[in-house]
Design a protein around this motif. Structure first.
Motif, short mmCIF file in Angstrom:
data_model
loop_
_atom_site.label_atom_id
_atom_site.label_comp_id
_atom_site.label_asym_id
_atom_site.label_seq_id
_atom_site.Cartn_x
_atom_site.Cartn_y
_atom_site.Cartn_z
N ALA A 1 4.11 -25.69 8.39
CA ALA A 1 4.90 -25.59 7.19
C ALA A 1 6.27 -24.46 7.33
O ALA A 1 7.21 -24.85 6.84
CB ALA A 1 4.18 -25.14 5.73
N GLY A 2 5.81 -23.28 7.82
CA GLY A 2 6.83 -22.35 8.03
C GLY A 2 7.91 -22.73 9.10
O GLY A 2 9.08 -22.35 8.91
N SER A 3 7.49 -23.54 10.27
CA SER A 3 8.68 -24.11 11.07
C SER A 3 9.72 -25.14 10.44
O SER A 3 10.57 -25.28 11.20
CB SER A 3 7.94 -24.73 12.11
OG SER A 3 7.28 -25.82 11.96
N GLN A 4 9.38 -25.55 9.37
CA GLN A 4 10.31 -26.53 8.68
C GLN A 4 11.40 -25.61 8.03
O GLN A 4 12.37 -26.49 7.73
CB GLN A 4 9.58 -27.27 7.57
CG GLN A 4 8.31 -28.21 8.30
CD GLN A 4 9.09 -29.18 9.30
OE1 GLN A 4 10.06 -30.01 9.19
NE2 GLN A 4 8.24 -29.33 10.35
N LYS A 5 11.19 -24.46 7.82
CA LYS A 5 12.39 -23.64 7.25
C LYS A 5 13.35 -22.84 8.34
O LYS A 5 13.91 -22.17 7.87
CB LYS A 5 11.74 -22.73 6.33
CG LYS A 5 10.89 -23.09 5.03
CD LYS A 5 10.48 -22.08 4.23
CE LYS A 5 9.81 -22.92 3.09
NZ LYS A 5 9.04 -22.13 2.05
N LEU A 6 13.17 -23.18 9.81
CA LEU A 6 13.78 -22.46 10.62
C LEU A 6 15.22 -22.95 10.68
O LEU A 6 15.62 -24.16 9.95
CB LEU A 6 13.05 -22.71 11.89
CG LEU A 6 11.52 -22.33 12.32
CD1 LEU A 6 11.20 -22.52 13.61
CD2 LEU A 6 11.83 -20.57 12.19
N GLU A 7 16.21 -22.50 11.21
CA GLU A 7 17.44 -22.94 11.33
C GLU A 7 17.62 -24.37 12.08
O GLU A 7 18.34 -25.23 11.83
CB GLU A 7 18.39 -21.85 12.11
CG GLU A 7 18.66 -20.48 11.49
CD GLU A 7 19.19 -19.73 12.22
OE1 GLU A 7 19.44 -19.92 13.41
OE2 GLU A 7 19.22 -18.29 11.85
N PRO B 1 15.09 -27.10 12.47
CA PRO B 1 13.66 -27.57 12.15
C PRO B 1 13.25 -28.41 13.21
O PRO B 1 14.02 -29.23 13.92
CB PRO B 1 14.15 -28.61 10.91
CG PRO B 1 15.76 -28.11 10.54
CD PRO B 1 16.30 -27.55 11.42
#
Length: 61
Positions: free
Chosen positions: A35-41, A43
């Protein structure tokens, strides 16, 4: 006699519960990481994120 039987039954049930839930925290950590990795610069797709997160969590153990 009955006390011994109850003790054995309790131990068997306890072992069964521990065996079924031993990976529960790791699965929750992987889900949170995905879930957190979807908010990376940049994706990632869900399978890529799952592989990345599993590797990171296993390396931190």
């Amino acid at each position: 006699m009955i006390k011994n039987i109850l003790t054995v039954v309790f131990l068997i049930v306890a072992m069964f519960v521990i065996y079924n839930f031993k990976d529960h925290n790791q699965k929750r950590a992987i889900d949170a990481c995905i879930a957190g990795s979807q908010k990376l610069e940049k994706p990632m797709t869900v399978p890529e994120a799952k592989i990345f997160c599993e590797e990171q969590i296993k390396n931190n153990k």
